[in-house]
Scaffold this motif. Structure first.
Motif, PDB file in Angstrom:
ATOM      1  N   GLU A 171       1.056  -1.370   0.038  1.00 30.51           N
ATOM      2  CA  GLU A 171       0.109   0.022  -0.392  1.00 30.51           C
ATOM      3  C   GLU A 171       0.584   0.871   0.427  1.00 30.51           C
ATOM      4  OE1 GLU A 171      -3.815  -0.033   2.295  1.00 30.51           O
ATOM      5  OE2 GLU A 171      -2.563  -1.178   3.442  1.00 30.51           O
ATOM      6  N   PHE A 172       0.916   1.979  -0.660  1.00 31.13           N
ATOM      7  CA  PHE A 172       1.054   3.510  -0.176  1.00 31.13           C
ATOM      8  C   PHE A 172       0.235   4.200   0.958  1.00 31.13           C
ATOM      9  CE2 PHE A 172       1.451   7.843  -2.903  1.00 31.13           C
ATOM     10  CZ  PHE A 172       2.752   8.049  -2.381  1.00 31.13           C
ATOM     11  N   THR A 173       1.208   4.679   1.496  1.00 38.68           N
ATOM     12  CA  THR A 173       0.847   5.457   2.664  1.00 38.68           C
ATOM     13  C   THR A 173       0.491   6.535   3.127  1.00 38.68           C
ATOM     14  OG1 THR A 173       2.008   5.285   3.650  1.00 38.68           O
ATOM     15  CG2 THR A 173       0.734   3.472   4.274  1.00 38.68           C
ATOM     16  N   PRO A 174      -0.098   7.331   3.538  1.00 37.06           N
ATOM     17  CA  PRO A 174      -0.278   8.849   3.891  1.00 37.06           C
ATOM     18  C   PRO A 174       1.509   9.394   4.694  1.00 37.06           C
ATOM     19  CG  PRO A 174      -1.775   8.496   4.168  1.00 37.06           C
ATOM     20  CD  PRO A 174      -1.283   7.139   4.038  1.00 37.06           C
ATOM     21  N   HIS A 175       1.219   8.477   5.412  1.00 42.32           N
ATOM     22  CA  HIS A 175       2.972   8.415   5.779  1.00 42.32           C
ATOM     23  C   HIS A 175       4.253   8.739   4.759  1.00 42.32           C
ATOM     24  CE1 HIS A 175       6.431   8.123   8.965  1.00 42.32           C
ATOM     25  NE2 HIS A 175       7.247   6.964   7.968  1.00 42.32           N
ATOM     26  N   GLU A 176       4.133   7.774   3.550  1.00 40.49           N
ATOM     27  CA  GLU A 176       5.227   8.039   2.788  1.00 40.49           C
ATOM     28  C   GLU A 176       4.609   9.099   2.147  1.00 40.49           C
ATOM     29  OE1 GLU A 176       6.171   4.516  -0.022  1.00 40.49           O
ATOM     30  OE2 GLU A 176       3.792   3.737   1.104  1.00 40.49           O
ATOM     31  N   VAL A 177       3.855  10.139   1.442  1.00 44.20           N
ATOM     32  CA  VAL A 177       3.648  11.495   1.163  1.00 44.20           C
ATOM     33  C   VAL A 177       4.441  12.316   1.914  1.00 44.20           C
ATOM     34  CG1 VAL A 177       1.654  12.938   0.257  1.00 44.20           C
ATOM     35  CG2 VAL A 177       1.614  10.619   0.234  1.00 44.20           C
ATOM     36  N   SER A 219       8.166   8.092  -5.317  1.00 46.46           N
ATOM     37  CA  SER A 219       7.491   9.589  -5.529  1.00 46.46           C
ATOM     38  C   SER A 219       6.461   9.756  -7.357  1.00 46.46           C
ATOM     39  CB  SER A 219       8.264  10.457  -6.497  1.00 46.46           C
ATOM     40  OG  SER A 219      10.026  10.930  -5.409  1.00 46.46           O
ATOM     41  N   TRP A 220       6.097   8.330  -7.601  1.00 46.50           N
ATOM     42  CA  TRP A 220       5.503   8.706  -8.593  1.00 46.50           C
ATOM     43  C   TRP A 220       3.687   7.915  -8.832  1.00 46.50           C
ATOM     44  CZ3 TRP A 220       6.559   4.510 -13.740  1.00 46.50           C
ATOM     45  CH2 TRP A 220       5.673   4.575 -14.472  1.00 46.50           C
ATOM     46  N   ARG A 221       3.666   7.425  -7.522  1.00 40.31           N
ATOM     47  CA  ARG A 221       2.759   6.511  -7.191  1.00 40.31           C
ATOM     48  C   ARG A 221       1.960   7.611  -6.246  1.00 40.31           C
ATOM     49  NH1 ARG A 221       3.065   1.168  -3.621  1.00 40.31           N
ATOM     50  NH2 ARG A 221       0.877   0.391  -3.846  1.00 40.31           N
ATOM     51  N   MET A 222       3.342   8.691  -6.038  1.00 42.21           N
ATOM     52  CA  MET A 222       2.375   9.906  -5.492  1.00 42.21           C
ATOM     53  C   MET A 222       1.638  10.911  -5.871  1.00 42.21           C
ATOM     54  SD  MET A 222       3.740  13.175  -3.175  1.00 42.21           S
ATOM     55  CE  MET A 222       5.178  13.360  -4.267  1.00 42.21           C
ATOM     56  N   TYR A 223       2.108  10.839  -7.838  1.00 42.99           N
ATOM     57  CA  TYR A 223       2.061  11.686  -8.528  1.00 42.99           C
ATOM     58  C   TYR A 223       0.488  11.282  -9.227  1.00 42.99           C
ATOM     59  CZ  TYR A 223       2.265  14.604 -13.173  1.00 42.99           C
ATOM     60  OH  TYR A 223       1.633  15.054 -14.668  1.00 42.99           O
ATOM     61  N   HIS A 224       0.193   9.755  -9.070  1.00 41.26           N
ATOM     62  CA  HIS A 224      -0.601   9.679  -9.243  1.00 41.26           C
ATOM     63  C   HIS A 224      -2.252   9.669  -8.718  1.00 41.26           C
ATOM     64  CE1 HIS A 224      -4.395   6.155  -9.562  1.00 41.26           C
ATOM     65  NE2 HIS A 224      -3.698   6.188 -11.264  1.00 41.26           N
ATOM     66  N   GLN A 225      -1.829   9.710  -7.174  1.00 40.28           N
ATOM     67  CA  GLN A 225      -2.762  10.208  -6.740  1.00 40.28           C
ATOM     68  C   GLN A 225      -3.391  11.648  -6.610  1.00 40.28           C
ATOM     69  OE1 GLN A 225      -3.978   8.236  -3.808  1.00 40.28           O
ATOM     70  NE2 GLN A 225      -3.196   6.419  -4.344  1.00 40.28           N
ATOM     71  N   ALA A 246       3.467  22.466  -1.091  1.00 41.18           N
ATOM     72  CA  ALA A 246       2.538  22.562   0.110  1.00 41.18           C
ATOM     73  C   ALA A 246       1.119  22.272   0.019  1.00 41.18           C
ATOM     74  CB  ALA A 246       3.434  23.909   1.299  1.00 41.18           C
ATOM     75  N   ALA A 247       1.590  23.124  -1.111  1.00 35.76           N
ATOM     76  CA  ALA A 247      -0.609  23.156  -2.283  1.00 35.76           C
ATOM     77  C   ALA A 247      -0.369  21.083  -2.553  1.00 35.76           C
ATOM     78  CB  ALA A 247      -0.945  24.066  -3.426  1.00 35.76           C
ATOM     79  N   ALA A 248       0.812  20.640  -3.468  1.00 29.18           N
ATOM     80  CA  ALA A 248       0.398  19.717  -4.044  1.00 29.18           C
ATOM     81  C   ALA A 248       0.747  18.042  -2.952  1.00 29.18           C
ATOM     82  CB  ALA A 248       2.141  18.807  -4.740  1.00 29.18           C
ATOM     83  N   LYS A 249       1.331  18.236  -1.611  1.00 29.50           N
ATOM     84  CA  LYS A 249       1.580  17.810  -0.468  1.00 29.50           C
ATOM     85  C   LYS A 249      -0.074  17.767   0.635  1.00 29.50           C
ATOM     86  CE  LYS A 249       2.728  17.509   4.131  1.00 29.50           C
ATOM     87  NZ  LYS A 249       3.468  18.620   5.199  1.00 29.50           N
ATOM     88  N   HIS A 268      -6.830  13.437  -0.870  1.00 28.82           N
ATOM     89  CA  HIS A 268      -7.353  12.408  -1.707  1.00 28.82           C
ATOM     90  C   HIS A 268      -6.950  11.222  -1.081  1.00 28.82           C
ATOM     91  CE1 HIS A 268      -7.725   9.764  -4.758  1.00 28.82           C
ATOM     92  NE2 HIS A 268      -6.626   8.913  -4.738  1.00 28.82           N
ATOM     93  N   PHE A 269      -5.982  11.210  -0.248  1.00 27.22           N
ATOM     94  CA  PHE A 269      -5.947   9.546   0.710  1.00 27.22           C
ATOM     95  C   PHE A 269      -7.087  10.142   1.875  1.00 27.22           C
ATOM     96  CE2 PHE A 269      -1.417   9.270  -0.410  1.00 27.22           C
ATOM     97  CZ  PHE A 269      -1.468   7.636  -0.531  1.00 27.22           C
ATOM     98  N   GLN A 270      -7.640  11.612   2.087  1.00 26.95           N
ATOM     99  CA  GLN A 270      -8.986  11.959   3.439  1.00 26.95           C
ATOM    100  C   GLN A 270     -10.098  10.790   2.638  1.00 26.95           C
ATOM    101  OE1 GLN A 270      -8.677  14.918   5.199  1.00 26.95           O
ATOM    102  NE2 GLN A 270      -9.817  14.527   6.653  1.00 26.95           N
TER     103      GLN A 270
END
Length: 235
Positions: free
Chosen positions: A88-94, A175-181, A220-223, A229-231
């Motif tokens: 899983e890709f988690t908010p912690h990784e983000v 980083s790529w998985r985060m971009y998809h999110q 910061a806005a991207a974060k 999205h996770f929420q």
């Protein structure tokens, strides 16, 4: 079936006259992309034998590819019945990724301000226009455009180690998985375009403090977009 057939439908293996090592590299690249862009979903089981059968290749390159993915943290050994499970890709990784970017990228942008060539500034504008005008591009191509833009932003900071660290960060699968999110939102391309344009303006003016602040605001806005999205997904 060990993996989602729809995820494997886009896999293009160049089979003629390749060694097993080259084939393993192809399988690794294709599976990595499918996991990072969500075609192979988190917690999905990927079996070595079934995957080799579906791709109509031997098990050795599949095994090597899965081991490589395991080393990157994209899959983990399945507790039963062999094979691997997509992590899983988690908010912690983000948070980890963006916190590192927030620590390094604004500083590098400030140091780069006023030092870009006209050619570099023109390329930034061209890349940014491409991002806005072609949202239909495959996710991988969109990601590479964004990566190129951010590499140009920090390219003239004068610190080779800092540049290398940021490039390595963009190369991480997380980083790529985060971009998809992040790009699940329909208006993301417009938001990214405006953020990029404001950064180019500050760099072109040679305003180090403004460039630093605009990069910080953009990251910061991207974060926040990704965390939102996770929420929304219950993450």
């Amino acid at each position: 079936m060990a993996a989602n057939p729809s995820a494997l439908a886009g896999i293009d293996l160049k089979l003629p006259n390749v060694t097993e090592g080259e084939l393993a590299g192809q399988v690794y690249t294709e599976l990595r992309e499918a996991i990072c862009d969500g075609r192979i979903e988190a917690n999905q089981r990927v079996g070595q034998n079934a995957l080799a059968e579906e791709l109509d290749i031997s098990r050795t390159p599949v095994r090597d590819a899965l081991l490589h993915l395991s080393q990157e943290g994209l899959v983990r050994p399945a507790p039963t019945r062999g094979g691997f499970i997509v992590t899983e890709f988690t908010p912690h990784e983000v948070l980890e990724i963006y916190d590192v970017r927030l620590a390094l990228e604004p500083m590098a942008a400030a140091q780069s301000a006023g030092h870009h060539s006209r050619t570099q500034l023109a390329e930034m504008k061209d890349v940014n226009a491409e991002i806005l005008e072609h949202p239909e591009l495959p996710l991988r191509e969109q990601y590479l455009l964004n990566q190129r833009f951010h590499e140009l932003v920090v390219a003239e900071c004068g610190n080779r180690i800092l540049i290398r660290m940021l490039i390595q960060l963009w190369s991480m699968p997380s980083s790529w998985r985060m971009y998809h999110q992040q790009f699940e939102a329909d208006d993301s391309h417009e938001i990214v375009y405006r953020g990029h344009a404001s950064i180019v303006e500050a760099l072109e003016d040679g305003d180090a403090l403004l460039a630093e602040q605009r990069v910080r605001d953009h990251v910061a806005a991207a974060k926040q977009t990704t965390l939102d999205h996770f929420q929304a997904q219950g993450g």
